[in-house]
Design a protein around this motif. Structure first.
Motif, PDB file in Angstrom:
ATOM      1  N   PRO A 103      -0.072  -0.926   5.397  1.00  0.00           N
ATOM      2  CA  PRO A 103      -0.133  -1.084   6.535  1.00  0.00           C
ATOM      3  C   PRO A 103      -0.046  -1.996   7.946  1.00  0.00           C
ATOM      4  N   ALA A 104      -0.123  -3.194   7.282  1.00  0.00           N
ATOM      5  CA  ALA A 104       0.707  -3.877   8.788  1.00  0.00           C
ATOM      6  C   ALA A 104       1.909  -4.241   9.294  1.00  0.00           C
ATOM      7  N   LEU A 105       2.932  -2.998   8.904  1.00  0.00           N
ATOM      8  CA  LEU A 105       3.569  -2.756   9.583  1.00  0.00           C
ATOM      9  C   LEU A 105       3.437  -1.809  10.496  1.00  0.00           C
ATOM     10  N   ARG A 106       2.241  -0.788   9.756  1.00  0.00           N
ATOM     11  CA  ARG A 106       2.604   0.604  10.699  1.00  0.00           C
ATOM     12  C   ARG A 106       1.611   0.134  11.295  1.00  0.00           C
ATOM     13  N   LEU A 121      -8.446  -1.782   9.791  1.00  0.00           N
ATOM     14  CA  LEU A 121      -7.895  -2.802   8.680  1.00  0.00           C
ATOM     15  C   LEU A 121      -9.328  -2.677   7.683  1.00  0.00           C
ATOM     16  N   MET A 122     -10.747  -2.126   7.807  1.00  0.00           N
ATOM     17  CA  MET A 122     -11.608  -2.368   7.575  1.00  0.00           C
ATOM     18  C   MET A 122     -12.431  -1.420   6.299  1.00  0.00           C
ATOM     19  N   LEU A 123     -11.625  -0.267   7.097  1.00  0.00           N
ATOM     20  CA  LEU A 123     -12.492   0.567   6.293  1.00  0.00           C
ATOM     21  C   LEU A 123     -11.043   0.990   5.128  1.00  0.00           C
ATOM     22  N   LEU A 124     -10.192   0.485   5.564  1.00  0.00           N
ATOM     23  CA  LEU A 124      -8.154   0.355   4.810  1.00  0.00           C
ATOM     24  C   LEU A 124      -8.921  -0.316   3.671  1.00  0.00           C
ATOM     25  N   ARG A 125      -9.564  -1.662   3.972  1.00  0.00           N
ATOM     26  CA  ARG A 125     -10.245  -2.508   2.382  1.00  0.00           C
ATOM     27  C   ARG A 125     -10.900  -1.967   1.855  1.00  0.00           C
ATOM     28  N   VAL A 159      -3.437  -5.371   2.361  1.00  0.00           N
ATOM     29  CA  VAL A 159      -3.373  -5.075   3.278  1.00  0.00           C
ATOM     30  C   VAL A 159      -2.959  -5.777   4.481  1.00  0.00           C
ATOM     31  N   GLU A 160      -2.557  -7.210   5.042  1.00  0.00           N
ATOM     32  CA  GLU A 160      -1.777  -7.242   5.882  1.00  0.00           C
ATOM     33  C   GLU A 160      -1.229  -7.957   5.073  1.00  0.00           C
ATOM     34  N   LYS A 161      -0.608  -7.748   4.613  1.00  0.00           N
ATOM     35  CA  LYS A 161       0.832  -8.840   3.431  1.00  0.00           C
ATOM     36  C   LYS A 161       1.616  -7.884   4.516  1.00  0.00           C
ATOM     37  N   ASP A 162       2.968  -8.444   5.262  1.00  0.00           N
ATOM     38  CA  ASP A 162       4.403  -7.504   5.027  1.00  0.00           C
ATOM     39  C   ASP A 162       5.396  -6.980   4.339  1.00  0.00           C
ATOM     40  N   ASP A 163       5.361  -5.975   4.470  1.00  0.00           N
ATOM     41  CA  ASP A 163       6.460  -5.571   2.743  1.00  0.00           C
ATOM     42  C   ASP A 163       7.868  -6.762   3.003  1.00  0.00           C
ATOM     43  N   GLY A 210      -4.939   7.739   7.172  1.00  0.00           N
ATOM     44  CA  GLY A 210      -4.569   9.461   7.239  1.00  0.00           C
ATOM     45  C   GLY A 210      -5.556  10.558   7.116  1.00  0.00           C
ATOM     46  N   ASN A 211      -6.099  10.566   7.157  1.00  0.00           N
ATOM     47  CA  ASN A 211      -6.926  11.633   7.101  1.00  0.00           C
ATOM     48  C   ASN A 211      -8.543  11.866   8.275  1.00  0.00           C
TER      49      ASN A 211
END
Ligand SMILES: [Zn+2]
Lengths: 202, 79
Positions: free
Chosen positions: A142-145, A85-89, A100-104, A43-44
């Motif tokens: 994040p998982a869906l994106r 994914l690591m940066l998100l975490r 971070v990994e779970k589905d909606d 996002g940035n």
């Protein structure tokens, strides 16, 4: 997408042998897509740039172990996806990996049924619409994106997407359905407003 | 979605349908439903358009100049 046939066997041989000029060419050709993945996921620009640099640093180090029979773009995107994914975490300090990994959750709320396909093309790709597209994507987990970006934007197949993310093809399909439904819903609400509001503001 | 009870079942297939991944029998049954059901047709069309919009708006991406310069410097590819 970056098709593998764009990279000749000779190119791959020299790449794996550590030819820096060839590596530079790989970076030149693939970095816009990797950066776009970073932007979509993080996002940035600052985070996307960090992810971009780390991806190629790791890729260069790992190149000697690259299996020449596998796909170079799948391999590269796998490194990039893990990095994102690591940066998100890291950013959500304390948040579990699962988050971070779970589905909606499946959302069975009412569907917006409005046919906005007929809107003029210049309205569909306007700056405002582009912002809405980003906003809609940011609303996904994040998982869906990630699955949506790899499959529908970068053009990887279901099989390749599963390989990149190290998940099953069924998991890719399930996430893809949810992502597409949610994006469609979000955009439908927006375009409905535009279609209804169009006359009032005229 | 109104009183169309079967719509929910078909909705789950729409994504695979757009990818051409549906088994022939299910595909035929979905297409028969689409001929009768305006709502599901709208969902198919707007979903297809949604995907298309993301694709057309992401086709023109280039690396911002500063990002490119710093990347090549970091990778020592700038000489
Ligand atoms: Zn229906």
């Amino acid at each position: 997408m970056i098709a593998d046939q764009d990279f000749s066997p000779d190119f791959i041989d020299r790449l794996v042998a550590g030819d820096r000029r060839v590596f530079g060419e790989l970076v030149e050709r693939t970095s816009p897509k990797i950066f776009a993945l970073g932007l979509r996921m993080l996002g940035n620009e600052q985070d996307a740039e960090d992810m971009l640099q780390e991806t190629y640093l790791k890729a260069f180090k790992a190149l000697p172990n690259f299996e020449k029979r596998s796909s170079i773009s799948t391999w590269l995107f796998r490194i990039a996806a893990n990095e994102a994914l690591m940066l998100l975490r890291k950013r959500k300090s304390g948040a579990s990996l699962v988050e971070v990994e779970k589905d909606d959750e499946q959302d069975d709320s009412a569907l917006e049924i409005v046919d906005w396909c007929c809107l003029p093309e210049q309205e569909l790709v306007s700056t405002e619409t582009r912002e809405k597209l980003n906003e809609a994507a940011e609303n996904l987990s994040p998982a869906l994106r990630m699955v949506f970006q790899l499959r529908d934007v970068d053009g990887f197949s279901i099989t390749e997407t599963a390989e990149i993310l190290d998940i099953s093809e069924d998991a890719v399909k399930t996430r893809l359905v949810r992502a597409r439904m949610k994006l469609r819903e979000y955009l439908s609400v927006y375009f409905k407003e535009r279609m209804e509001g169009g006359n009032q503001h005229a | 979605m109104h009183n169309h009870n079967q719509c929910g079942d078909y909705l789950a297939y729409i994504s695979d349908y757009l990818d051409g991944e549906l088994p022939p029998e299910i595909c035929a049954s979905l297409e028969a439903h689409l001929r009768e059901c305006v709502n599901c047709r709208v969902v198919v069309n707007t979903m297809r358009k949604t995907i298309e919009l993301y694709q057309v708006t992401s086709g023109d991406e280039t690396l911002p100049e500063g990002v490119h310069t710093r990347l090549f410097a970091r990778l020592k590819l700038d000489d």
